[in-house]
Design a protein around this motif. Structure first.
Motif, PDB file in Angstrom:
ATOM      1  N   LEU A 382     -13.564  -1.306  37.789  1.00  0.00           N
ATOM      2  CA  LEU A 382     -13.228  -0.326  38.814  1.00  0.00           C
ATOM      3  C   LEU A 382     -12.097  -0.827  39.708  1.00  0.00           C
ATOM      4  O   LEU A 382     -11.158  -0.085  40.029  1.00  0.00           O
ATOM      5  N   ASN A 385      -8.693  -0.407  38.210  1.00  0.00           N
ATOM      6  CA  ASN A 385      -8.301   0.944  37.839  1.00  0.00           C
ATOM      7  C   ASN A 385      -7.583   1.602  39.014  1.00  0.00           C
ATOM      8  O   ASN A 385      -8.202   1.974  40.015  1.00  0.00           O
ATOM      9  N   GLN A 387      -6.209   4.527  39.273  1.00  0.00           N
ATOM     10  CA  GLN A 387      -6.560   5.930  39.502  1.00  0.00           C
ATOM     11  C   GLN A 387      -7.793   6.049  40.395  1.00  0.00           C
ATOM     12  O   GLN A 387      -7.822   6.874  41.319  1.00  0.00           O
ATOM     13  N   TRP A 388      -8.810   5.226  40.124  1.00  0.00           N
ATOM     14  CA  TRP A 388     -10.013   5.241  40.948  1.00  0.00           C
ATOM     15  C   TRP A 388      -9.688   4.775  42.369  1.00  0.00           C
ATOM     16  O   TRP A 388     -10.163   5.361  43.352  1.00  0.00           O
ATOM     17  N   LEU A 392     -10.077   6.880  45.772  1.00  0.00           N
ATOM     18  CA  LEU A 392     -10.913   6.376  46.862  1.00  0.00           C
ATOM     19  C   LEU A 392     -10.129   6.342  48.170  1.00  0.00           C
ATOM     20  O   LEU A 392     -10.637   6.765  49.220  1.00  0.00           O
ATOM     21  N   LEU A 546     -11.775  11.253  45.369  1.00  0.00           N
ATOM     22  CA  LEU A 546     -12.698  10.465  44.551  1.00  0.00           C
ATOM     23  C   LEU A 546     -13.758  11.308  43.859  1.00  0.00           C
ATOM     24  O   LEU A 546     -14.051  11.078  42.672  1.00  0.00           O
ATOM     25  N   ARG A 549     -12.612  12.527  40.513  1.00  0.00           N
ATOM     26  CA  ARG A 549     -12.637  11.503  39.468  1.00  0.00           C
ATOM     27  C   ARG A 549     -14.068  11.312  38.956  1.00  0.00           C
ATOM     28  O   ARG A 549     -14.296  11.176  37.749  1.00  0.00           O
ATOM     29  N   MET A 550     -15.010  11.292  39.867  1.00  0.00           N
ATOM     30  CA  MET A 550     -16.401  11.149  39.465  1.00  0.00           C
ATOM     31  C   MET A 550     -16.857  12.349  38.636  1.00  0.00           C
ATOM     32  O   MET A 550     -17.577  12.205  37.643  1.00  0.00           O
ATOM     33  N   ASN A 553     -15.536  12.081  35.178  1.00  0.00           N
ATOM     34  CA  ASN A 553     -16.195  10.994  34.457  1.00  0.00           C
ATOM     35  C   ASN A 553     -17.586  11.401  33.988  1.00  0.00           C
ATOM     36  O   ASN A 553     -17.983  11.130  32.852  1.00  0.00           O
ATOM     37  N   GLN A 561     -19.425   3.188  35.624  1.00  0.00           N
ATOM     38  CA  GLN A 561     -18.544   3.093  36.781  1.00  0.00           C
ATOM     39  C   GLN A 561     -19.021   3.969  37.930  1.00  0.00           C
ATOM     40  O   GLN A 561     -18.812   3.643  39.094  1.00  0.00           O
ATOM     41  N   ILE A 562     -19.670   5.086  37.615  1.00  0.00           N
ATOM     42  CA  ILE A 562     -20.225   5.942  38.661  1.00  0.00           C
ATOM     43  C   ILE A 562     -21.297   5.177  39.434  1.00  0.00           C
ATOM     44  O   ILE A 562     -21.422   5.314  40.657  1.00  0.00           O
ATOM     45  N   ILE A 565     -19.607   3.020  41.958  1.00  0.00           N
ATOM     46  CA  ILE A 565     -19.236   3.832  43.122  1.00  0.00           C
ATOM     47  C   ILE A 565     -20.455   4.087  44.002  1.00  0.00           C
ATOM     48  O   ILE A 565     -20.388   4.038  45.236  1.00  0.00           O
TER      49      ILE A 565
END
Length: 598
Positions: A382, A385, A387-388, A392, A546, A549-550, A553, A561-562, A565
């Motif tokens: 994470l 990354n 993008q994440w 965020l 964010l 993105r979640m 995903n 990865q969720i 988060i």
């Protein structure tokens, strides 16, 4: 700005200045709501009355002639009603048990109930996908106990939707029930028992009627919230769980059928507003200045029981007299049953966290529970990354800004509604809290149509506007509750010593209200940080929060990865709540010292 009426609540002053102050306090939030909320909703309704650029009822006629839409409406109402009933049945024992605890224990239990409410709906939905999957822990437990011979399909169908929806909406039922039950004097039930009434009969004749206002409030909130709920049905449901909110989103984002989407949105909005207005007195009860009297509360409830709630009269008649043995059995079992029910409900609320936290430390390259081994690989992934991290950063910046704006416009509005009396007080309050009731998908669609063709679609300013619109009502509600509990003795003392209203506000009122301000800011921040619906309609290449993105995903990959988060979110939430408790402790410690100095 607050004038000398701080020293005298609801003072009736006919001077022009006294009438002008509440207007000035309400002006910022009313302007924002008019521009970013009322006008777009009005434009949405007007758009629903157009077809191919001309005025027409064609969209409504097509909806009326559509059997599929009728089934969707019935399915949505059935879902909302079922979720409401289930929430009431499992929330009432928990709220009743909390109301019987000591203040410290009650605070702890309410904190446990609040934690899921403050946690991202996406995170909880993700956890239920894991829990309810064929290889998930619930199916594995049933298999080991011999309750089933093969895994049950409990996700991506109506079962998953109902489970997820009840868990999400449950706090909305617990809070109003607890608020009413905590005000019921326990000596009233004891008095009934001293006169020969069994405990269960005393509960049915005293406590239950007195809690009816909380039942109505809780059921109204849960039902209205469920009517337009989007995230959980979309992620946990299947083809048989297609609801109105999903139909609206599909027509806007996929089909481009804007006229029919506007018509369906208008129908949903008017239905919600109608129920909202029917129960407006119960919803606006927070503005009631009269002291709550437990005896009169019970007296009114029991005296009106025959006329308003005949079913309760029949129930108490059935369980009284001829059912003495049943009463005795219930008396013996009531306390263990209450504790077991309350404990299971609390477990149901926190169960998603039991799954999410271990998954964040999984060493498996795919989603599996329990993890075969543990490592920090997904944390490392994470943090690498971009993008994440960009998403965020975007959410933190703009949700934080909207929280500040919500506090800036919500706090003066709360002062105006609590400290002043004016003819439009209740209508203004209902307008300001209506974004809590009107489905977010309707508000998001209205903003999408209002901003379409402008540079604000895909612009961070659109998110700041939308987050503030849905965050400000939380600020208003939390501040009103804090002001209603506020002891004005120090304000009166400062005024008697010649302190000006502004100085009193700055040196006495606001410092003592810091814990409430912190809570208001926290709620406003979380509601923006957790939003998905506005992201679906307003996102762009340079404006992706964010939760979007979640969302992608969970729908496409469902990776651990969720869970990472979720753990980071819980850590931040815990720090914020500790900060709020620290501020409250500091303010509480200063009060005795200030009292001594004065």
């Amino acid at each position: 700005m607050v004038d000398a009426s701080l020293a005298m609540p609801h003072r009736r002053d006919t001077s022009g200045w006294a009438r002008l102050v509440p207007i000035l306090l309400l002006l910022p939030i009313v302007i924002l709501f008019s521009v970013g909320y009322v006008v777009p909703l009005a434009q949405l309704v007007l758009k629903s009355l157009q077809h191919d650029g001309a005025w027409s009822l064609n969209s409504y006629i097509e909806i009326a002639n559509s059997p599929a839409f009728l089934w969707i409406v019935l399915r949505t109402i059935a879902l909302a009603a079922t979720v409401t009933i289930v929430c009431l049945l499992i929330a009432y024992p928990l709220a009743y048990a909390i109301s019987k605890c000591s203040p410290r224990a009650a605070s702890l239990l309410l904190l446990i109930v609040t934690l899921p409410y403050l946690t991202s709906v996406l995170i909880r939905t993700y956890a239920w996908i894991v829990l309810l999957s064929p290889n998930g822990p619930i199916n594995q437990l049933f298999l080991r106990l011999g309750l089933i011979s093969e895994p049950l399909q409990m996700v991506f169908n109506s079962v998953g939707v109902y489970v997820g929806m009840v868990q999400v909406q449950l706090p909305l039922m617990v809070f109003p029930l607890y608020a009413v039950l905590a005000r019921v004097d326990p000596s009233l039930a004891k008095a009934a028992q001293s006169l020969g009434s069994p405990p269960t009969d005393a509960f049915l004749r005293v406590t239950l009627p007195a809690s009816i206002p909380g039942v109505i409030s809780g059921c109204t909130l849960v039902f209205l919230s469920s009517l337009g709920f989007y995230i959980t049905p979309e992620l946990l449901g299947g083809p048989d769980s297609y609801l109105i909110a999903q139909g609206i989103s599909l027509r806007v984002l996929i089909l481009g059928n804007f006229d029919e989407a506007a018509a369906q949105s208008s129908i949903l909005m008017f239905a919600v507003i109608a129920v909202f207005l029917i129960f407006r007195q119960r919803i606006a009860e927070e503005l009631d200045d009269r002291p709550h009297n437990n005896i009169s509360l019970v007296g009114k409830s029991t005296s009106g029981l025959s006329a308003r709630w005949p079913i309760l009269v029949r129930l108490t008649a059935v369980l009284h007299g001829p059912s003495t043995r049943l009463h005795e059995a219930l008396t013996v079992a009531r306390r263990p049953a209450l504790y077991v029910s309350a404990g299971l409900t609390l477990l149901f609320l926190v169960l998603p966290f039991v799954v999410v936290i271990p998954l964040a430390f999984s060493d498996a390259p795919y989603l599996t529970f329990p993890p075969p081994a543990y490592s920090l690989r997904w944390f490392s992934s994470l943090l690498k990354n971009t993008q994440w991290l960009d998403a965020l950063s975007f959410s933190l910046r703009w949700a934080g800004l909207s929280a500040l704006l919500s506090v800036a416009i919500g706090v003066p509005a709360a002062f105006a509604l609590v400290r002043y009396r004016f003819s439009a007080r209740v209508p203004v309050y209902l307008l300001l809290i209506s974004p809590l009731i009107v489905p977010h998908v309707v508000i998001a669609v209205s903003l999408f149509f209002a901003l379409a063709g402008s540079s604000l679609i895909g612009n961070p300013l659109a998110f700041a506007l939308s987050y503030t619109i849905i965050g400000a009502p939380y600020t208003v509600v939390v501040m009103i509750a804090g002001l209603k509990r506020f002891n004005r003795t120090l304000e009166l003392a400062a005024a008697s010593l010649g302190s000006s209203p502004l100085v009193t506000l700055r040196t006495v009122t606001l410092p003592l209200l810091l814990p409430t301000l912190a809570s208001a800011a926290l709620f406003a921040f979380i509601v923006g940080f957790d939003d998905v619906v506005f992201g679906l309609f307003l996102s762009g290449p340079t404006a992706t929060p964010l939760p979007m993105r979640m969302w992608d995903n969970i729908r496409l990959e469902i990776s651990p990865q969720i869970a990472v988060i979720a753990v980071l979110f819980l850590i931040v939430l815990a720090l914020l709540m500790l900060l709020r408790l620290f501020v409250g402790a500091v303010v509480q410690g200063r009060r005795p010292q200030e009292s001594l100095h004065r």
